[in-house]
Design a protein around this motif. Structure first.
Motif, PDB file in Angstrom:
ATOM      1  N   ARG A 202       0.910  -1.055  -0.070  1.00 29.01           N
ATOM      2  CA  ARG A 202       0.017  -0.015  -0.035  1.00 29.01           C
ATOM      3  C   ARG A 202       1.086   1.294   0.161  1.00 29.01           C
ATOM      4  O   ARG A 202       0.535   2.593  -0.381  1.00 29.01           O
ATOM      5  CB  ARG A 202      -0.830  -0.037   1.256  1.00 29.01           C
ATOM      6  N   SER A 227       1.352  -6.821  -2.126  1.00 27.66           N
ATOM      7  CA  SER A 227       0.350  -7.134  -1.085  1.00 27.66           C
ATOM      8  C   SER A 227      -0.832  -7.187  -1.595  1.00 27.66           C
ATOM      9  O   SER A 227      -1.255  -6.531  -2.568  1.00 27.66           O
ATOM     10  CB  SER A 227       0.690  -6.403   0.129  1.00 27.66           C
ATOM     11  N   ARG A 228      -1.783  -7.833  -0.875  1.00 26.99           N
ATOM     12  CA  ARG A 228      -3.163  -7.889  -1.015  1.00 26.99           C
ATOM     13  C   ARG A 228      -3.791  -6.321  -0.982  1.00 26.99           C
ATOM     14  O   ARG A 228      -4.554  -6.047  -1.652  1.00 26.99           O
ATOM     15  CB  ARG A 228      -3.987  -8.567  -0.079  1.00 26.99           C
ATOM     16  N   VAL A 242       0.955 -11.852  -3.201  1.00 29.21           N
ATOM     17  CA  VAL A 242       1.693 -12.729  -2.568  1.00 29.21           C
ATOM     18  C   VAL A 242       0.963 -13.031  -1.266  1.00 29.21           C
ATOM     19  O   VAL A 242       0.784 -11.978  -0.391  1.00 29.21           O
ATOM     20  CB  VAL A 242       3.299 -12.347  -2.481  1.00 29.21           C
ATOM     21  N   THR A 245      -3.703 -15.621   0.588  1.00 31.72           N
ATOM     22  CA  THR A 245      -4.774 -16.062  -0.389  1.00 31.72           C
ATOM     23  C   THR A 245      -4.296 -15.654  -1.933  1.00 31.72           C
ATOM     24  O   THR A 245      -4.793 -15.360  -2.775  1.00 31.72           O
ATOM     25  CB  THR A 245      -5.980 -14.867   0.092  1.00 31.72           C
ATOM     26  N   SER A 260       3.742  -3.869   5.146  1.00 26.93           N
ATOM     27  CA  SER A 260       3.945  -3.705   6.643  1.00 26.93           C
ATOM     28  C   SER A 260       4.369  -5.152   7.184  1.00 26.93           C
ATOM     29  O   SER A 260       5.064  -5.202   8.387  1.00 26.93           O
ATOM     30  CB  SER A 260       2.651  -3.424   7.260  1.00 26.93           C
ATOM     31  N   GLN A 264      -0.799 -12.718   7.148  1.00 29.45           N
ATOM     32  CA  GLN A 264      -1.186 -13.176   5.746  1.00 29.45           C
ATOM     33  C   GLN A 264      -0.067 -12.868   4.761  1.00 29.45           C
ATOM     34  O   GLN A 264      -0.096 -13.787   3.565  1.00 29.45           O
ATOM     35  CB  GLN A 264      -2.521 -12.599   5.417  1.00 29.45           C
ATOM     36  N   HIS A 265       0.341 -11.754   4.626  1.00 28.25           N
ATOM     37  CA  HIS A 265       1.661 -11.569   3.736  1.00 28.25           C
ATOM     38  C   HIS A 265       2.815 -12.396   3.984  1.00 28.25           C
ATOM     39  O   HIS A 265       3.274 -13.171   2.915  1.00 28.25           O
ATOM     40  CB  HIS A 265       1.899 -10.317   3.570  1.00 28.25           C
ATOM     41  N   ASN A 279      10.954   0.079   4.363  1.00 24.13           N
ATOM     42  CA  ASN A 279       9.399   0.647   5.006  1.00 24.13           C
ATOM     43  C   ASN A 279       9.954   2.074   5.971  1.00 24.13           C
ATOM     44  O   ASN A 279      11.188   1.991   6.663  1.00 24.13           O
ATOM     45  CB  ASN A 279       9.095  -0.249   5.956  1.00 24.13           C
ATOM     46  N   LEU A 298      10.115   5.001   0.709  1.00 25.89           N
ATOM     47  CA  LEU A 298      10.634   4.108  -0.544  1.00 25.89           C
ATOM     48  C   LEU A 298      10.945   4.945  -1.679  1.00 25.89           C
ATOM     49  O   LEU A 298      11.564   4.449  -2.655  1.00 25.89           O
ATOM     50  CB  LEU A 298       9.571   3.210  -0.945  1.00 25.89           C
TER      51      LEU A 298
HETATM   52  C1  LIG Z   1      -8.231 -13.876   5.280  1.00 25.24           C
HETATM   53  C2  LIG Z   1      -7.311 -12.947   4.681  1.00 25.24           C
HETATM   54  C3  LIG Z   1      -6.455 -13.128   3.799  1.00 25.24           C
HETATM   55  C4  LIG Z   1      -5.369 -12.202   3.544  1.00 25.24           C
HETATM   56  N1  LIG Z   1      -4.464 -12.710   2.592  1.00 25.24           N
HETATM   57  C5  LIG Z   1      -3.486 -11.873   2.230  1.00 25.24           C
HETATM   58  C6  LIG Z   1      -2.403 -12.095   1.137  1.00 25.24           C
HETATM   59  O1  LIG Z   1      -2.697 -13.308   0.605  1.00 25.24           O
HETATM   60  N2  LIG Z   1      -1.535 -11.337   1.004  1.00 25.24           N
HETATM   61  C7  LIG Z   1      -1.369 -10.042   1.659  1.00 25.24           C
HETATM   62  O2  LIG Z   1      -0.404  -9.489   1.491  1.00 25.24           O
HETATM   63  N3  LIG Z   1      -2.127  -9.816   2.654  1.00 25.24           N
HETATM   64  C8  LIG Z   1      -3.281 -10.486   2.812  1.00 25.24           C
HETATM   65  N4  LIG Z   1      -4.324 -10.191   3.770  1.00 25.24           N
HETATM   66  C9  LIG Z   1      -4.368  -8.621   4.168  1.00 25.24           C
HETATM   67  C10 LIG Z   1      -3.368  -8.334   5.156  1.00 25.24           C
HETATM   68  O3  LIG Z   1      -4.146  -8.693   6.571  1.00 25.24           O
HETATM   69  C11 LIG Z   1      -3.069  -6.644   5.416  1.00 25.24           C
HETATM   70  O4  LIG Z   1      -4.004  -6.004   5.340  1.00 25.24           O
HETATM   71  C12 LIG Z   1      -2.158  -6.656   4.128  1.00 25.24           C
HETATM   72  O5  LIG Z   1      -1.112  -7.513   3.724  1.00 25.24           O
HETATM   73  C13 LIG Z   1      -1.472  -5.090   4.224  1.00 25.24           C
HETATM   74  O6  LIG Z   1      -0.893  -4.773   3.039  1.00 25.24           O
HETATM   75  P1  LIG Z   1       0.381  -3.686   2.985  1.00 25.24           P
HETATM   76  O7  LIG Z   1       1.260  -4.109   3.973  1.00 25.24           O
HETATM   77  O8  LIG Z   1       0.511  -3.254   1.607  1.00 25.24           O
HETATM   78  O9  LIG Z   1      -0.473  -2.556   3.687  1.00 25.24           O
HETATM   79  P2  LIG Z   1      -0.305  -1.609   5.119  1.00 25.24           P
HETATM   80  O10 LIG Z   1      -0.442  -2.858   6.067  1.00 25.24           O
HETATM   81  O11 LIG Z   1      -1.071  -0.668   4.880  1.00 25.24           O
HETATM   82  O12 LIG Z   1       1.156  -1.305   5.045  1.00 25.24           O
HETATM   83  C14 LIG Z   1       1.715  -0.196   4.303  1.00 25.24           C
HETATM   84  C15 LIG Z   1       3.098   0.028   4.661  1.00 25.24           C
HETATM   85  O13 LIG Z   1       3.534   0.871   3.733  1.00 25.24           O
HETATM   86  C16 LIG Z   1       4.570   1.773   4.580  1.00 25.24           C
HETATM   87  N5  LIG Z   1       4.770   2.784   3.707  1.00 25.24           N
HETATM   88  C17 LIG Z   1       3.926   3.804   3.525  1.00 25.24           C
HETATM   89  N6  LIG Z   1       4.458   4.924   2.772  1.00 25.24           N
HETATM   90  C18 LIG Z   1       5.647   4.444   2.797  1.00 25.24           C
HETATM   91  C19 LIG Z   1       6.727   4.900   1.860  1.00 25.24           C
HETATM   92  N7  LIG Z   1       6.729   6.196   1.271  1.00 25.24           N
HETATM   93  N8  LIG Z   1       7.928   4.461   2.155  1.00 25.24           N
HETATM   94  C20 LIG Z   1       8.404   3.366   2.595  1.00 25.24           C
HETATM   95  N9  LIG Z   1       7.121   2.830   3.372  1.00 25.24           N
HETATM   96  C21 LIG Z   1       6.007   3.086   3.480  1.00 25.24           C
HETATM   97  C22 LIG Z   1       3.806   2.048   5.971  1.00 25.24           C
HETATM   98  O14 LIG Z   1       4.823   2.118   7.201  1.00 25.24           O
HETATM   99  C23 LIG Z   1       3.321   0.538   6.104  1.00 25.24           C
HETATM  100  O15 LIG Z   1       3.987  -0.391   6.860  1.00 25.24           O
HETATM  101  C24 LIG Z   1      -5.544 -11.039   4.024  1.00 25.24           C
HETATM  102  C25 LIG Z   1      -6.229 -10.719   5.176  1.00 25.24           C
HETATM  103  C26 LIG Z   1      -7.247 -11.661   5.343  1.00 25.24           C
HETATM  104  C27 LIG Z   1      -8.416 -11.213   6.453  1.00 25.24           C
END
Ligand SMILES: Cc1cc2nc3c(=O)[nH]c(=O)nc-3n(C[C@H](O)[C@H](O)[C@H](O)COP(=O)(O)OP(=O)(O)OC[C@H]3O[C@@H](n4cnc5c(N)ncnc54)[C@H](O)[C@@H]3O)c2cc1C
Length: 309
Positions: A202, A227-228, A242, A245, A260, A264-265, A279, A298
């Protein structure tokens, strides 16, 4: 004890996951037979016969098995499987489509996504998104098992000289027909087979910003994952996900950017040999699994990294 491995194949070639599945079969012990089901798959059968450790290749070359529709392939595997102690397939979309049907037809439980073999009847498999490892013992007459490819080092694709035998059976269940497919085209390596994966989360903010990751990936010869949250936000297509799911990967190097580190990731990448996390939040859980962590923005770190490669 004789084990039947269902070959995964695409475009006339044996898919790498087949080699990991043969490795799992070798750990169980006994003779290993490989089934190649499809249409016009003579070349695949020849390639399968060269896989190290394979004693026999069964070829079911029939129009009914073109496109490997599970409704047609499952009855074939079930019929053949009765004569085997174990039936194994890679835990790919295809394997996961076929093997539960086989287990139902044979009236046995399926043992899903094993990552280790303890003995001929006892296996280890992850549960709760990889947070616990269950040891499962099966008393089924035929053990129907999907294999997580990342759990087993692939056997050599060359070196064997198995006999190739045609299977006459043709099962057309008449329940489904192949209409067409739209395949994602990419010059980059396939996510699950790549030695290096660069994934964005994200934190990438939008799809356009993934161009920074593509540029870095192209220099590294890497695949790009996500990520999801990035997929759900529409930054990138679903097949890049990745995780629990999404796809399970275990490359030599996994670079997580703006991710993050939700469990699940991690379930999809924590077996990677070396994990690098970028990060801006030093408290991000991804740093707990990372071998190398960079607390940075990033948008500054990735262009700098790209210049250095
Ligand atoms: C049943 C179920 C299955 C799931 N399956 C999956 C799956 O297969 N894969 C998966 O990935 N997730 C899955 N999820 C979702 C998972 O729980 C998280 O919501 C998801 O992985 C979060 O994605 P993220 O880390 O990209 O986003 P976030 O948790 O929002 O993290 C974003 C990160 O980016 C960092 N960031 C922001 N801006 C910058 C910047 N400019 N420079 C550096 N860092 C920055 C932040 O500090 C933060 O740590 C599932 C959830 C459920 C409930």
């Amino acid at each position: 004890m004789t084990i039947l491995v269902i070959a995964e194949h695409e475009n006339g070639a044996v898919a790498p996951a087949t080699l990991n599945t043969v490795a799992a079969a070798a750990k169980i012990g006994g003779d290993i037979h490989v089934l190649v089901a499809g249409q016009g798959v003579g070349g695949v059968a020849e390639a399968a016969a060269k896989i190290a450790g394979v004693a026999k290749v069964l070829v079911a070359d029939n129009a009914a098995y073109a496109h490997q529709l599970p409704e047609n392939v499952a009855p074939l595997v079930a019929e053949l499987g009765k004569g085997y102690s174990h039936v194994l397939a890679p835990a790919t979309s295809n394997g996961k489509n076929i093997l539960p049907r086989v287990a139902a037809l044979l009236d046995v439980d399926q043992i899903s996504e094993i990552i280790a073999v303890e003995s001929a009847d006892t296996f280890k498999r992850p549960i709760y998104a990889g947070n616990a490892i269950a040891t499962v013992q099966s008393s089924a007459a035929v053990k129907v098992i999907t294999v997580r490819a990342t759990g087993f080092d692939a056997v050599a694709a060359e070196g064997g000289s198995a006999a190739v035998e045609a299977v006459a059976a043709a099962h057309d269940a008449g329940k489904s027909a192949f209409v067409g497919e739209e395949l994602a085209k990419s010059d980059r390596p396939e996510l699950t087979a790549a030695k290096i994966v660069v994934s964005g989360g994200r934190g990438m903010q939008n799809g356009d910003n993934f161009k920074h990751l593509y540029a870095l990936a192209d220099k590294l010869g890497a695949a790009v994952g996500a990520s999801r949250a990035a997929v759900d936000a529409g930054f990138v297509p679903n097949d890049m996900q990745v995780g629990q799911t999404g796809k399970i990967v275990a490359p030599q190097l996994y670079i997580a950017v703006g991710i993050s580190g939700a469990i699940q990731h991690l379930a999809g990448m924590k077996d990677s040999k070396v994990i690098v996390a970028i990060n801006k939040d030093e408290e991000a859980p991804i740093f707990q699994v990372a071998d190398y962590g960079l607390v940075a923005d990033l948008f500054e770190a990735i262009p700098e990294l790209e210049k250095l490669v």
